[in-house]
Design a protein around this motif. Structure first.
Motif, PDB file in Angstrom:
ATOM      1  N   TRP A  94       0.818  -1.217   0.000  1.00  0.00           N
ATOM      2  CA  TRP A  94       0.000   0.000   0.000  1.00  0.00           C
ATOM      3  C   TRP A  94       0.853   1.269   0.000  1.00  0.00           C
ATOM      4  O   TRP A  94       0.699   2.150  -0.854  1.00  0.00           O
ATOM      5  CB  TRP A  94      -0.927  -0.019   1.207  1.00  0.00           C
ATOM      6  N   HIS A  95       1.754   1.404   0.975  1.00  0.00           N
ATOM      7  CA  HIS A  95       2.520   2.643   1.107  1.00  0.00           C
ATOM      8  C   HIS A  95       3.574   2.800   0.022  1.00  0.00           C
ATOM      9  O   HIS A  95       4.169   3.866  -0.100  1.00  0.00           O
ATOM     10  CB  HIS A  95       3.173   2.706   2.491  1.00  0.00           C
ATOM     11  N   LYS A  96       3.805   1.765  -0.756  1.00  0.00           N
ATOM     12  CA  LYS A  96       4.745   1.867  -1.871  1.00  0.00           C
ATOM     13  C   LYS A  96       4.099   2.533  -3.081  1.00  0.00           C
ATOM     14  O   LYS A  96       4.770   3.227  -3.849  1.00  0.00           O
ATOM     15  CB  LYS A  96       5.247   0.471  -2.246  1.00  0.00           C
ATOM     16  N   HIS A  97       2.789   2.359  -3.233  1.00  0.00           N
ATOM     17  CA  HIS A  97       2.114   2.840  -4.430  1.00  0.00           C
ATOM     18  C   HIS A  97       1.094   3.942  -4.166  1.00  0.00           C
ATOM     19  O   HIS A  97       0.707   4.637  -5.100  1.00  0.00           O
ATOM     20  CB  HIS A  97       1.405   1.675  -5.133  1.00  0.00           C
ATOM     21  N   GLN A  98       0.632   4.116  -2.916  1.00  0.00           N
ATOM     22  CA  GLN A  98      -0.382   5.120  -2.615  1.00  0.00           C
ATOM     23  C   GLN A  98       0.237   6.241  -1.798  1.00  0.00           C
ATOM     24  O   GLN A  98       0.750   6.015  -0.709  1.00  0.00           O
ATOM     25  CB  GLN A  98      -1.555   4.489  -1.852  1.00  0.00           C
TER      26      GLN A  98
END
Length: 317
Positions: A94-98
């Motif tokens: 999640w935190h890699k792409h959003q």
């Protein structure tokens, strides 16, 4: 509540997504819009089917469960049980792409296998300053009254190191700590948050999934959506109702929720509707019946002597 999310072009050449079926891939993209700002969501196939596949009745909750199993096997989501024994899931990357501005804290418990989502810091935590910045020979920190954003600037002193400088050395607003006079003026040792525009005076944009601090528009922490109620209704039916019936019921449920009707009363009305098989337009009447139905009156019957005394009392007389 659904939110706008980012889908990168690399998603369509992802080997992980290519390992699952097209329906599982569509479910994954849908989960991105339903997950909260920390990438977490309920792991309930019927609810997810009502949120993402409501106009595709052929894709049942059983099919959604197969999609979730594929996504979990591919390492795209992680499914876990919370302290309340409910099932949850989160998007692993999640935190890699959003990249979310002013992300709200999650009301869903964190994953015990991954800890904080993918190890990323909680973006809602602000930097707090509890003491005045020390004064060095290179400069003093002071609030710049001419800065329209209320930021801070470091002003150079006349020192051998700074004598060659043509002017004061400025730092971007929010990069330096507050001075002691500023802290005393704003409440002594009260913690002050540092933002790119100076002191944090509260979020300018409130996430629709968060709980405001009062007011007429404050939502309950555990608010129920129309999609969730329709998903529960569909899951309790022996056979999935026609899409036209579900769509009409969904519109009636949204109207009732907008009026502030308690979701439990709407559930009771939906239970009556499912048992009677009536037209969806009568749902408000069924909810009204569940809310305000009077208890059955107790009918008083006058005492009369039994016709057959021996049969009524036996040998007691």
């Amino acid at each position: 509540m659904a939110r706008i999310r980012t889908i990168k072009p690399e998603a369509f050449v992802s080997e992980s997504l290519a390992a699952v079926t097209l329906t599982a891939e569509r479910t994954f993209f849908g989960l991105l819009t339903q997950a909260d700002d920390q990438g977490r969501s309920r792991d309930h196939a019927a609810i997810i089917a009502g949120q993402l596949w409501v106009l595709r009745p052929e894709h049942t909750p059983a099919e959604v469960e197969k999609d979730l199993a594929q996504l979990s096997d591919a390492g795209l989501i992680c499914r876990y049980k919370g302290p309340d024994d409910k099932r949850y899931l989160h998007v692993v990357t999640w935190h890699k792409h959003q990249k979310i501005n002013r992300a709200s804290k999650s009301r869903i418990p964190g994953c015990p296998h991954h800890g904080p989502a993918t190890g990323a810091p909680d973006p809602t935590e602000a930097i707090a300053v509890t003491e005045a910045a020390p004064t060095t020979s290179h400069g003093a920190v002071r609030a710049d009254a001419t800065n329209p954003h209320g930021g801070l600037r470091e002003e150079a002193r006349d020192t051998p190191e700074s004598s060659a400088s043509a002017g004061p050395v400025s730092k971007p607003a929010g990069q330096a700590a507050f001075s002691e006079p500023y802290l005393k003026q704003h409440g002594g040792d009260r913690k002050a948050s540092v933002t790119p525009h100076g002191p944090d005076l509260g979020p300018r944009i409130v996430d629709l999934g968060s709980t405001p601090s009062g007011g007429a528009s404050a939502h309950a922490p555990d608010s129920v959506s129309a999609n969730q109620l329709i998903a529960e209704y569909t899951a309790a039916c022996p056979h999935r109702p026609p899409q036209g019936v579900l769509g009409h019921l969904g519109r009636e449920v949204r109207k009732l929720l907008a009026e502030g009707i308690d979701p439990d009363h709407i559930r009771a009305g939906l239970t009556r509707h499912r048992a009677k098989g009536l037209h969806p337009s009568v749902l408000p009447s069924l909810v009204h019946e569940a809310m305000n139905a009077a208890p059955a009156p107790v009918v008083h019957r006058a005492w009369t002597n039994p016709a057959d005394v021996e049969a009524a009392y036996g040998e007691e007389l």
